[in-house]
Write a protein that holds these residues in place. Structure first.
Motif, PDB file in Angstrom:
ATOM      1  N   THR A  62      13.767  -1.406   1.216  1.00 36.70           N
ATOM      2  CA  THR A  62      13.711  -0.153   0.459  1.00 36.70           C
ATOM      3  C   THR A  62      13.392  -0.526  -0.985  1.00 36.70           C
ATOM      4  O   THR A  62      14.089  -1.374  -1.565  1.00 36.70           O
ATOM      5  N   ALA A  63      12.335   0.050  -1.538  1.00 38.87           N
ATOM      6  CA  ALA A  63      11.870  -0.386  -2.866  1.00 38.87           C
ATOM      7  C   ALA A  63      11.340   0.775  -3.679  1.00 38.87           C
ATOM      8  O   ALA A  63      10.919   1.804  -3.127  1.00 38.87           O
ATOM      9  N   ASN A  64      11.362   0.613  -4.997  1.00 41.18           N
ATOM     10  CA  ASN A  64      10.707   1.576  -5.889  1.00 41.18           C
ATOM     11  C   ASN A  64       9.965   0.814  -6.983  1.00 41.18           C
ATOM     12  O   ASN A  64      10.354  -0.294  -7.383  1.00 41.18           O
ATOM     13  N   SER A  65       8.872   1.418  -7.439  1.00 40.39           N
ATOM     14  CA  SER A  65       8.031   0.788  -8.455  1.00 40.39           C
ATOM     15  C   SER A  65       8.727   0.772  -9.810  1.00 40.39           C
ATOM     16  O   SER A  65       9.530   1.660 -10.121  1.00 40.39           O
ATOM     17  N   ILE A  66       8.407  -0.235 -10.607  1.00 38.90           N
ATOM     18  CA  ILE A  66       8.869  -0.302 -11.995  1.00 38.90           C
ATOM     19  C   ILE A  66       7.670   0.017 -12.880  1.00 38.90           C
ATOM     20  O   ILE A  66       6.603  -0.585 -12.742  1.00 38.90           O
ATOM     21  N   LYS A  67       7.845   1.001 -13.758  1.00 39.45           N
ATOM     22  CA  LYS A  67       6.750   1.451 -14.621  1.00 39.45           C
ATOM     23  C   LYS A  67       7.026   1.063 -16.070  1.00 39.45           C
ATOM     24  O   LYS A  67       8.186   1.040 -16.509  1.00 39.45           O
ATOM     25  N   ASN A  68       5.944   0.801 -16.804  1.00 44.38           N
ATOM     26  CA  ASN A  68       6.118   0.595 -18.240  1.00 44.38           C
ATOM     27  C   ASN A  68       6.010   1.921 -18.980  1.00 44.38           C
ATOM     28  O   ASN A  68       5.876   2.986 -18.344  1.00 44.38           O
ATOM     29  N   SER A  69       6.069   1.898 -20.292  1.00 42.01           N
ATOM     30  CA  SER A  69       6.057   3.138 -21.083  1.00 42.01           C
ATOM     31  C   SER A  69       4.765   3.920 -20.921  1.00 42.01           C
ATOM     32  O   SER A  69       4.731   5.128 -21.165  1.00 42.01           O
ATOM     33  N   GLU A  70       3.716   3.253 -20.491  1.00 38.91           N
ATOM     34  CA  GLU A  70       2.426   3.922 -20.313  1.00 38.91           C
ATOM     35  C   GLU A  70       2.233   4.412 -18.881  1.00 38.91           C
ATOM     36  O   GLU A  70       1.190   4.974 -18.543  1.00 38.91           O
ATOM     37  N   GLY A  71       3.245   4.192 -18.019  1.00 40.75           N
ATOM     38  CA  GLY A  71       3.161   4.669 -16.644  1.00 40.75           C
ATOM     39  C   GLY A  71       2.505   3.702 -15.690  1.00 40.75           C
ATOM     40  O   GLY A  71       2.336   4.008 -14.505  1.00 40.75           O
ATOM     41  N   ALA A  72       2.142   2.513 -16.170  1.00 42.98           N
ATOM     42  CA  ALA A  72       1.502   1.528 -15.304  1.00 42.98           C
ATOM     43  C   ALA A  72       2.571   0.710 -14.582  1.00 42.98           C
ATOM     44  O   ALA A  72       3.633   0.419 -15.136  1.00 42.98           O
ATOM     45  N   SER A  73       2.297   0.333 -13.328  1.00 47.57           N
ATOM     46  CA  SER A  73       3.249  -0.433 -12.541  1.00 47.57           C
ATOM     47  C   SER A  73       3.310  -1.874 -13.035  1.00 47.57           C
ATOM     48  O   SER A  73       2.285  -2.516 -13.273  1.00 47.57           O
ATOM     49  N   THR A  74       4.536  -2.374 -13.203  1.00 47.89           N
ATOM     50  CA  THR A  74       4.731  -3.771 -13.608  1.00 47.89           C
ATOM     51  C   THR A  74       5.416  -4.574 -12.505  1.00 47.89           C
ATOM     52  O   THR A  74       5.764  -5.742 -12.712  1.00 47.89           O
ATOM     53  N   SER A  81       0.834  -1.209   0.000  1.00 45.29           N
ATOM     54  CA  SER A  81       0.000   0.000   0.000  1.00 45.29           C
ATOM     55  C   SER A  81       0.867   1.257   0.000  1.00 45.29           C
ATOM     56  O   SER A  81       0.617   2.211  -0.747  1.00 45.29           O
ATOM     57  N   ALA A  82       1.921   1.267   0.829  1.00 46.78           N
ATOM     58  CA  ALA A  82       2.824   2.422   0.895  1.00 46.78           C
ATOM     59  C   ALA A  82       3.543   2.614  -0.440  1.00 46.78           C
ATOM     60  O   ALA A  82       3.721   3.743  -0.918  1.00 46.78           O
ATOM     61  N   LEU A  83       3.943   1.510  -1.072  1.00 49.58           N
ATOM     62  CA  LEU A  83       4.637   1.586  -2.354  1.00 49.58           C
ATOM     63  C   LEU A  83       3.711   2.092  -3.455  1.00 49.58           C
ATOM     64  O   LEU A  83       4.103   2.878  -4.319  1.00 49.58           O
ATOM     65  N   GLU A  84       2.468   1.671  -3.398  1.00 49.38           N
ATOM     66  CA  GLU A  84       1.499   2.110  -4.409  1.00 49.38           C
ATOM     67  C   GLU A  84       1.216   3.604  -4.296  1.00 49.38           C
ATOM     68  O   GLU A  84       1.056   4.310  -5.297  1.00 49.38           O
ATOM     69  N   GLN A  85       1.203   4.112  -3.082  1.00 48.42           N
ATOM     70  CA  GLN A  85       0.879   5.530  -2.861  1.00 48.42           C
ATOM     71  C   GLN A  85       2.031   6.453  -3.243  1.00 48.42           C
ATOM     72  O   GLN A  85       1.827   7.484  -3.868  1.00 48.42           O
ATOM     73  N   SER A  86       3.249   6.073  -2.872  1.00 46.06           N
ATOM     74  CA  SER A  86       4.379   6.993  -3.063  1.00 46.06           C
ATOM     75  C   SER A  86       5.376   6.533  -4.126  1.00 46.06           C
ATOM     76  O   SER A  86       6.281   7.278  -4.485  1.00 46.06           O
ATOM     77  N   GLU A  87       5.238   5.305  -4.606  1.00 45.94           N
ATOM     78  CA  GLU A  87       6.137   4.703  -5.596  1.00 45.94           C
ATOM     79  C   GLU A  87       7.554   4.508  -5.069  1.00 45.94           C
ATOM     80  O   GLU A  87       8.442   4.080  -5.798  1.00 45.94           O
TER      81      GLU A  87
END
Length: 548
Positions: free
Chosen positions: A224-236, A196-202
């Motif tokens: 410690t983590a960060n989201s990976i985004k595709n070219s459309e900005g969606a989290s993968t 949930s924290a990762l989804e909110q702040s990436e």
């Protein structure tokens, strides 16, 4: 286009085309270091000759095709290959493109097209090498890290991880690939909160989770983590590091405890402990300020150090001037200093004398002044004191005048009250300073007055102190204290002065020399006897005590 001379292989089973291509490359400044009609021959020589680039005919007469030969050369030696073809059919070109060539040329050859093809191939080859090196570096860091590093998809399953992941949790690679964070966490709710924290702040730093290892032991770690985004900005998914920061946490707790102990020590001290900026304005002060001077710490933060110095009578005005001079030198030299000073109290008209120590400290790259003001320690042996006789011979430093004047007046408390002692001490100090300035250093009253008005007195004083003709002159102080009197004899090695004129014009001196020149008048007001020698470079001061 590139101006670098490149070394080429040409692999072509047509002798005419081979010679034509070799001629174009040579005229363009490049070097053909090998020509071959089969892919096998080119592969055999590549290890020794190491060409920068290879022109490879797709259709060769040997046992292997140009495509197979270039594939082997690329895998073994990472040499860029440009394909040669006589076909322009779209299907053939499509087949060539599927091989991801660095370029291709169609027969017959054109010089301009050839240069462009070489340039494109070289640029792409350099880019691929940098990318490959970057990937190797990342992989090396990834694999050699003592922290567990993983990449997971949106479904929560691990996509990749390093060896430390296996070591920490005790599972094999195949076992971990079948698990997720949920399969490792002791409480699934912790993973829910992390996601949930990762989804909110990436981005999430040091998120604490309790895991269970394969052996059933609890493993507390921080993610410690960060989201990976595709070219459309969606989290993968996400990439993350699992760290053991328990030692860091313990160290932080120790630092916090140490800081708390330091704070308690500072606040519990009977001394006034404070910090000043370089303009002598208060930054912090402990509660002992209230015990000594009845100021609340918050009241003092808008004041400067000079605001709380006692400055009422002429004697105190001279003392404050002396302190300002000493502090000017302190700010210039940045060496620790000690001095006594009288301070104002918020509830009393009487000053309070404190011993002050100042020193420069560097806090986070910024200079601050750390200070301590302490109660003047009483001499427990004073009750046994009867008399003393001392002689001092000192160099021409004003700070020494301050120190000596304190030493030769400290036992007067046995026979005089403190108010008179303060005046007498300042008078003695001013006479010693006169002996230094106007005696040994030959600074006239007018020179000093001008320097004080122009705010360059310290520079004038320093210059005279280093003048070879006068720098070795000394001031001698002879001191005798008995139950009925105290006597000071102060001598310098200067030219002397017209003391009779000064004594006859004491009121005028006081009026004209507001910034200085009060020493003789102060001495006349406190001492019962003042006697100069004929030259005017020695004075005897005597104070008689009242019989009790």
């Amino acid at each position: 286009m590139t101006t670098k001379k490149l070394k080429f292989f040409i692999v072509e089973d047509s002798a005419v085309d081979m010679r034509f291509l070799e001629k174009i490359l040579t005229k363009s400044g490049h070097i053909v270091i090998g020509t071959f009609v089969t892919g096998e021959d080119a592969i055999a020589k590549a290890a020794d000759l190491r060409p920068d680039m290879i022109f490879m005919d797709i259709e060769l007469g040997g046992q292997i095709s140009g495509i197979d030969a270039s594939s082997e050369l690329k895998s073994k030696y990472s040499i860029p290959v440009i394909y040669i073809t006589s076909y322009t059919d779209s299907k053939i070109l499509e087949q060539v493109n599927e091989l991801s060539p660095y370029g291709y040329i169609v027969k017959p050859f054109h010089k301009k097209n050839l240069h462009i093809t070489i340039e494109i191939a070289i640029n792409r080859f350099n880019f691929d090498m940098k990318l490959e090196e970057s990937e190797k570096k990342y992989r090396r860091i990834f694999e050699e890290s003592e922290d567990a590093i993983f990449i997971k998809g949106c479904d929560g399953n691990f996509i990749d991880f390093n060896r430390s992941m296996e070591t920490i949790f005790g599972y094999s690679r195949d076992e971990l690939l079948k698990k997720s964070l949920y399969g490792l966490a002791m409480e699934p709710e912790d993973v829910d909160a992390f996601e949930s924290a990762l989804e909110q702040s990436e981005y999430v730093k040091d998120f604490e989770i309790n895991f269970i290892g394969k052996d059933g032991k609890v493993i507390t770690r921080y993610i410690t983590a960060n989201s990976i985004k595709n070219s459309e900005g969606a989290s993968t998914g996400c990439q993350a590091i699992i760290r053991d920061i328990s030692e860091k946490k313990l160290l932080d707790e120790k630092i916090k405890m140490s800081e708390e102990k330091y704070r308690i020590l500072i606040e519990g001290s009977n001394d006034i402990i404070f910090t000043l900026d370089e303009n002598m304005n208060f930054l912090n002060v402990n509660k002992s300020l209230y015990r000594h001077l009845n100021y609340k710490p918050e009241e003092i933060l808008s004041k400067s150090f000079f605001d709380i110095l006692f400055e009422n009578e002429d004697a105190n005005a001279v003392s404050v001037r002396f302190i300002r001079s000493k502090l000017a030198s302190f700010k210039k030299m940045k060496l620790p200093i000690n001095f006594s000073a009288q301070f104002k109290s918020s509830i009393s008209t009487e000053p309070k004398e404190l011993q002050v120590k100042l020193e420069y400290v560097n806090i986070e790259g910024k200079n601050e002044i750390l200070g301590k003001a302490s109660k003047v320690i009483e001499d427990t042996l004073l009750k046994y004191f009867i008399s003393e006789k001392l002689t001092y011979k000192m160099e021409n430093y004003l700070f020494s005048a301050e120190d000596v004047s304190h030493r030769i007046t400290r036992n007067l408390e046995k026979y005089m009250d403190q108010k008179d002692i303060n005046i007498l001490r300042i008078a003695v100090r001013e006479i010693i300073i006169n002996a230094i300035e106007h005696g040994n250093l030959d600074i006239t009253f007018q020179e000093k007055t001008d320097a004080l008005e122009n705010e360059n007195y310290i520079e004038l004083l320093t210059a005279r102190q280093h003048d070879e003709e006068i720098m070795n002159k000394k001031v001698t102080i002879e001191y005798l204290l008995k139950p009925d009197r105290v006597i000071y004899k102060i001598s310098d090695e200067g030219k002397g002065f017209d003391f009779k004129k000064i004594i006859h014009e004491l009121d005028k001196v006081n009026e004209n020399y507001i910034a200085h020149g009060r020493g003789i008048k102060m001495a006349a007001n406190i001492f019962d006897k003042i006697v100069f020698n004929r030259k005017g470079n020695q004075v005897l001061l005597q104070k008689n005590f009242k019989k009790i």
